[in-house]
Enzyme design. Sequence first.
Site, PDB file in Angstrom:
ATOM      1  N   THR A 132      75.227 -17.750 -67.927  1.00 14.15           N
ATOM      2  CA  THR A 132      76.211 -17.258 -68.900  1.00 14.15           C
ATOM      3  C   THR A 132      76.704 -15.845 -68.558  1.00 14.15           C
ATOM      4  O   THR A 132      75.970 -15.044 -67.979  1.00 14.15           O
ATOM      5  CB  THR A 132      75.625 -17.265 -70.326  1.00 14.15           C
ATOM      6  OG1 THR A 132      76.590 -16.689 -71.222  1.00 14.15           O
ATOM      7  CG2 THR A 132      74.328 -16.473 -70.437  1.00 14.15           C
ATOM      8  N   GLN A 133      77.946 -15.584 -68.949  1.00 17.36           N
ATOM      9  CA  GLN A 133      78.497 -14.228 -68.802  1.00 17.36           C
ATOM     10  C   GLN A 133      77.934 -13.293 -69.876  1.00 17.36           C
ATOM     11  O   GLN A 133      78.079 -12.069 -69.776  1.00 17.36           O
ATOM     12  CB  GLN A 133      80.019 -14.252 -68.955  1.00 17.36           C
ATOM     13  CG  GLN A 133      80.726 -14.971 -67.838  1.00 17.36           C
ATOM     14  CD  GLN A 133      82.236 -15.030 -68.038  1.00 17.36           C
ATOM     15  OE1 GLN A 133      82.792 -14.372 -68.910  1.00 17.36           O
ATOM     16  NE2 GLN A 133      82.884 -15.832 -67.229  1.00 17.36           N
ATOM     17  N   THR A 184      69.356   8.109 -55.710  1.00 20.88           N
ATOM     18  CA  THR A 184      69.607   9.415 -56.325  1.00 20.88           C
ATOM     19  C   THR A 184      68.339  10.248 -56.448  1.00 20.88           C
ATOM     20  O   THR A 184      68.376  11.469 -56.294  1.00 20.88           O
ATOM     21  CB  THR A 184      70.213   9.210 -57.733  1.00 20.88           C
ATOM     22  OG1 THR A 184      71.472   8.578 -57.574  1.00 20.88           O
ATOM     23  CG2 THR A 184      70.411  10.520 -58.470  1.00 20.88           C
ATOM     24  N   ASP A 192      71.492   4.917 -49.673  1.00 18.34           N
ATOM     25  CA  ASP A 192      72.046   4.684 -51.009  1.00 18.34           C
ATOM     26  C   ASP A 192      71.851   3.181 -51.235  1.00 18.34           C
ATOM     27  O   ASP A 192      72.097   2.372 -50.328  1.00 18.34           O
ATOM     28  CB  ASP A 192      73.534   5.040 -51.008  1.00 18.34           C
ATOM     29  CG  ASP A 192      74.141   4.934 -52.392  1.00 18.34           C
ATOM     30  OD1 ASP A 192      74.607   5.959 -52.902  1.00 18.34           O
ATOM     31  OD2 ASP A 192      74.158   3.824 -52.963  1.00 18.34           O
ATOM     32  N   SER A 193      71.433   2.777 -52.406  1.00 16.48           N
ATOM     33  CA  SER A 193      71.064   1.365 -52.572  1.00 16.48           C
ATOM     34  C   SER A 193      72.264   0.426 -52.529  1.00 16.48           C
ATOM     35  O   SER A 193      72.093  -0.791 -52.481  1.00 16.48           O
ATOM     36  CB  SER A 193      70.248   1.159 -53.843  1.00 16.48           C
ATOM     37  OG  SER A 193      71.065   1.141 -54.975  1.00 16.48           O
ATOM     38  N   ARG A 215      79.390 -18.082 -63.289  1.00 14.26           N
ATOM     39  CA  ARG A 215      79.216 -17.380 -64.571  1.00 14.26           C
ATOM     40  C   ARG A 215      80.222 -17.925 -65.580  1.00 14.26           C
ATOM     41  O   ARG A 215      81.426 -17.668 -65.484  1.00 14.26           O
ATOM     42  CB  ARG A 215      79.382 -15.871 -64.371  1.00 14.26           C
ATOM     43  CG  ARG A 215      78.330 -15.306 -63.419  1.00 14.26           C
ATOM     44  CD  ARG A 215      78.406 -13.810 -63.327  1.00 14.26           C
ATOM     45  NE  ARG A 215      77.976 -13.190 -64.556  1.00 14.26           N
ATOM     46  CZ  ARG A 215      78.615 -12.187 -65.162  1.00 14.26           C
ATOM     47  NH1 ARG A 215      79.719 -11.701 -64.649  1.00 14.26           N
ATOM     48  NH2 ARG A 215      78.145 -11.680 -66.278  1.00 14.26           N
ATOM     49  N   THR A 268      68.461  -5.790 -65.499  1.00 16.61           N
ATOM     50  CA  THR A 268      69.846  -5.565 -65.083  1.00 16.61           C
ATOM     51  C   THR A 268      70.135  -4.098 -65.321  1.00 16.61           C
ATOM     52  O   THR A 268      69.664  -3.532 -66.315  1.00 16.61           O
ATOM     53  CB  THR A 268      70.801  -6.409 -65.966  1.00 16.61           C
ATOM     54  OG1 THR A 268      70.499  -7.787 -65.756  1.00 16.61           O
ATOM     55  CG2 THR A 268      72.253  -6.186 -65.630  1.00 16.61           C
ATOM     56  N   THR A 270      69.332   3.140 -58.142  1.00 19.91           N
ATOM     57  CA  THR A 270      69.407   2.274 -59.321  1.00 19.91           C
ATOM     58  C   THR A 270      70.448   1.157 -59.171  1.00 19.91           C
ATOM     59  O   THR A 270      70.322   0.115 -59.803  1.00 19.91           O
ATOM     60  CB  THR A 270      69.756   3.105 -60.577  1.00 19.91           C
ATOM     61  OG1 THR A 270      70.967   3.816 -60.335  1.00 19.91           O
ATOM     62  CG2 THR A 270      68.647   4.070 -60.931  1.00 19.91           C
ATOM     63  N   ASP A 271      71.471   1.399 -58.330  1.00 16.96           N
ATOM     64  CA  ASP A 271      72.607   0.456 -58.304  1.00 16.96           C
ATOM     65  C   ASP A 271      72.200  -0.986 -57.990  1.00 16.96           C
ATOM     66  O   ASP A 271      72.724  -1.919 -58.588  1.00 16.96           O
ATOM     67  CB  ASP A 271      73.667   0.926 -57.295  1.00 16.96           C
ATOM     68  CG  ASP A 271      74.377   2.189 -57.770  1.00 16.96           C
ATOM     69  OD1 ASP A 271      74.249   2.523 -58.964  1.00 16.96           O
ATOM     70  OD2 ASP A 271      75.063   2.838 -56.950  1.00 16.96           O
TER      71      ASP A 271
HETATM   72  N1  ASP Z   1      74.137   5.263 -55.753  1.00 22.77           N
HETATM   73  C1  ASP Z   1      72.748   5.471 -56.103  1.00 22.77           C
HETATM   74  C2  ASP Z   1      71.932   4.350 -55.495  1.00 22.77           C
HETATM   75  O1  ASP Z   1      71.860   3.288 -56.053  1.00 22.77           O
HETATM   76  C3  ASP Z   1      72.595   5.512 -57.582  1.00 22.77           C
HETATM   77  C4  ASP Z   1      71.191   5.793 -58.069  1.00 22.77           C
HETATM   78  O2  ASP Z   1      70.234   5.878 -57.344  1.00 22.77           O
HETATM   79  O3  ASP Z   1      71.065   5.922 -59.286  1.00 22.77           O
HETATM   80  O4  ASP Z   1      71.376   4.537 -54.438  1.00 22.77           O
END
Ligand code: ASP
Length: 346
Positions: free
Chosen positions: A281-282, A17, A61-62, A250, A170, A93-94
Amino acid sequence: MNAGQQTSILIIYTGGTIGMIRNAETGALESFDFNHLLANVPELKQLNVNIGTITFTPPIDSSDMEPTLWARIVRIIEENYDKYDGFVILHGTDTMSFTASALSFMLEDLMKPVVLTGSQLPIGTLRTDGKENLITAIEIAAAKAADGTPMVPEVCVFFQDKLMRGNRTTKVNSESFGAFDSNNYPPLAMAGTDIQFYTRNIKKYVPGLKLKPHYEYNSNIIIFSLFPGIQQEVVEQVLLSKELKGVIFRTYGAGNAPQKKWLIDVLSKATAEGKIIINITQCAGGSVHMERYETGLQLLEAGVTSGHDSTVEAAITKLMYLLGKDLPPEEIRRRMSISFAGEISV
Ligand code: ASP
């Protein structure tokens, strides 16, 4: 690099993003090129740091991140290791926590900062969190102790105001600017008006260590979560499948599972076949203690290995990495139970 020289940081732009722009027709966010991102952060020129850049073409995109791309990042760091004081990886972030965890195992004896960051809003938009994250990540990667050694010689994630050990993170929120947490390990640093480093939580710098990059992995594994009502036939199909090499299992609470004979039989059969089954653990925080309850002890007896307080992301990437080394099952189980890069508390 030599004392007196300007600090050099390599930014590796993988996508996410932070660098996206909105497609005028569909309204969806799409990856965009790195120059657009840099043009929107003129503040970078004010940092007293030499910045080099390498970008994935095209940026991704990750959700499309893959072990082969982790290997590409490792190769970039290996090839540029002597030229730069630190590395900042811009990443979606994903799957950022998976990448941070994988790199912590693949970059053995790392003695330079590798800081991953990204953002919830693209860098060209109003109220973006991307600028702060990027600028602070560069400052952290460039930070040195009084003796000239790097403040944070490990793989970490910086987000909002917190620097965390990468393999302890996480993604916990899909909207908040505080998207990441590290439930089982305290922060390495906090960024307020100053950046405060908590040196007791940070890996110690050891002079003379040489980086040992690793590239092999085996991802014939699965994350498998328990739930009340789970069915025998489905579990058998998955756990006894021929190609399966390992399972991140898990379980409930401190590592507990229902007391069903069929479940213990399947687990025993799978571990006897040499499959590695790691119990985590979950719960969002805390550790597995299989000896604590009868419902955990039965798993231990079935050959299940404790994953201690590992995150899912660290457990799955560590298992991929170890399976890639073609070690005997017993040795993989032993190595899963010890800390390689501070990923578990034992
Ligand atoms: N879909 C995006 C990614 O992980 C989300 C992000 O970057 O926050 O590439």
